[in-house]
Design an enzyme around this catalytic site. Structure first.
Site, PDB file in Angstrom:
ATOM      1  N   PRO A   1     -37.147  15.591   1.351  1.00  0.00           N
ATOM      2  CG  PRO A   1     -38.709  13.973   1.960  1.00  0.00           C
ATOM      3  CD  PRO A   1     -38.596  15.336   1.341  1.00  0.00           C
ATOM      4  CB  CYS A   2     -31.649  14.063   1.105  1.00  0.00           C
ATOM      5  SG  CYS A   2     -31.263  12.953   2.494  1.00  0.00           S
ATOM      6  CD  GLN A   3     -34.537   9.800   2.899  1.00  0.00           C
ATOM      7  OE1 GLN A   3     -35.080  10.768   2.370  1.00  0.00           O
ATOM      8  NE2 GLN A   3     -34.548   9.609   4.209  1.00  0.00           N
TER       9      GLN A   3
ATOM     10  CG  PHE B   1     -32.290  13.869  -5.115  1.00  0.00           C
ATOM     11  CD1 PHE B   1     -32.670  13.764  -6.435  1.00  0.00           C
ATOM     12  CD2 PHE B   1     -33.189  14.414  -4.217  1.00  0.00           C
ATOM     13  CE1 PHE B   1     -33.910  14.213  -6.860  1.00  0.00           C
ATOM     14  CE2 PHE B   1     -34.432  14.870  -4.631  1.00  0.00           C
ATOM     15  CZ  PHE B   1     -34.790  14.767  -5.959  1.00  0.00           C
TER      16      PHE B   1
END
Length: 372
Positions: A103-105, A107
């Protein structure tokens, strides 16, 4: 994983499907954090055999298995996945690929550069690294927001790969170069133990960028808050009376500064909100869309207004702008498309065209290294 899952057993370990023991000479992939299958669909389109996707979100099971032919969905927290689990999934004799787009959230540039004490998503790239170390597959790939490139966790991940004698390549790429009608930039990493790794160059980088009109201009008109009769996924969120007025006052490419003063929200009048021009705004027909986020169905969350119709883009339109084919199945026949759930699914997905380019690159590396 529930008790009725044919790939579960009483002690909770993964049980391989019958296909997992068949001999194969190609690349076989296990996709961690697979979501609804954007990366897996792209890899399969390139000719990679996707054998399984693993994700903690069980609501991804239907779209993953309905669209990624022959692959099983395993509902599991990656922290509970073992090397033995993965080894049981890869077919005997196959060249193994482990994909892990965490999951990118944590960063994202939308977040403060602080690690919340209760946000365990920061640890997930390390968990992916643990499984790479324990299984040492021939290929590894991950994709994330560009901002992660400056984080220690990413540098540690690259160093681990290099210590294991992987050839590693990473770069930030524009998704328009891969034919996506969306201004999306992503950091892509590929690693190989069978040849020189190379992040694939987009084959459309020297061509005009695909546009919103080309992608969704032929979809039938719908009203805000409604769905099309024959496609429940072609559905948009309803608008309040005030937001309907704001939508009608908005022009493609314009901003809320174009509105009458009485339509402006309180946040627009504060100094802190004056710089946020790309909210409560419409897309432009003849340009790529902005980055599709998990909130694309919310008019106030970005430039997500339809260029012409008085509504936000539909779930189907967002999926097409993310590179999913227009017949991708997100819900079983006869079921409604839940906006919040599908917004999360689609906004978090790896665009399939990017996944396809990654898959082709790895197959070319395999062939170039003298493998069949």
């Amino acid at each position: 994983m529930d008790a009725d899952d044919p790939h579960a057993n009483p002690n909770g370990s993964v049980v391989p499907s019958s296909d997992a023991v068949a001999s194969s000479a190609g690349i076989a992939a296990v996709d961690l954090f697979c979501g609804i299958g954007g990366l897996s669909y792209g890899l399969a389109s390139a000719g990679v055999e996707v054998v399984a996707g693993i994700d903690v979100d069980g609501s991804c099971k239907f779209p993953f298995e309905a669209n990624v032919s022959g692959a099983q969905f395993i509902e599991r927290d990656v922290r509970d996945v073992t090397a033995e689990d993965l080894s049981s999934l890869w077919p005997e004799g196959a060249t193994r690929l482990l994909a892990g787009c965490a999951p990118c959230q944590p960063f994202s540039s939308y977040r403060k550069d602080v690690r919340p004490s209760n946000d365990h998503r920061w640890e997930l790239l390390n968990e992916f690294g643990r499984l790479v170390e324990e299984t040492q597959p021939e290929f590894v790939t991950t994709e994330n927001v560009p901002r992660i490139e400056s984080k220690a966790v990413f540098a540690e991940f690259v160093a681990m790969l290099e210590d294991l004698d992987y050839s590693v390549d990473s770069d930030v790429r524009r998704c328009t170069d891969y034919g996506l009608p969306q201004n999306r930039r992503r950091l892509v990493l590929v690693a190989s133990r069978v040849g020189t790794a190379a992040v694939p160059a987009g084959d459309q980088s020297d061509q005009p960028s695909p546009t919103v009109r080309q992608a969704i201009g032929n979809l039938p008109a719908i009203e805000a808050g409604s769905a099309h009769d024959t496609d429940p996924v072609h559905r948009s969120r309803g608008l309040s009376a005030r937001n309907r007025e704001r939508m009608e006052a908005s022009t493609p490419g314009g901003t809320w500064r174009d509105w009458d003063e009485q339509l402006r929200a309180p946040c627009h009048r504060r100094a802190s909100g004056a710089a946020f021009k790309n909210v409560y705004a419409r897309m432009e027909w003849d340009k790529p869309s902005p980055t599709i986020t998990t909130y694309f169905h919310n008019f106030g969350a970005g430039r997500f207004g339809h260029p012409e119709q008085h509504r936000t883009i539909s779930v189907r339109e967002a999926a097409i702008l993310q590179g999913f084919p227009d017949d991708y199945r997100f819900v079983p026949d006869g079921e409604a498309a839940p906006l919040t759930t599908l917004g999360r699914h689609i906004g978090n997905a790896v665009p399939p065209p990017l996944g396809e380019a990654i898959g082709r690159s790895m197959l070319e590396t395999l062939i170039g290294a003298g493998n069949p």
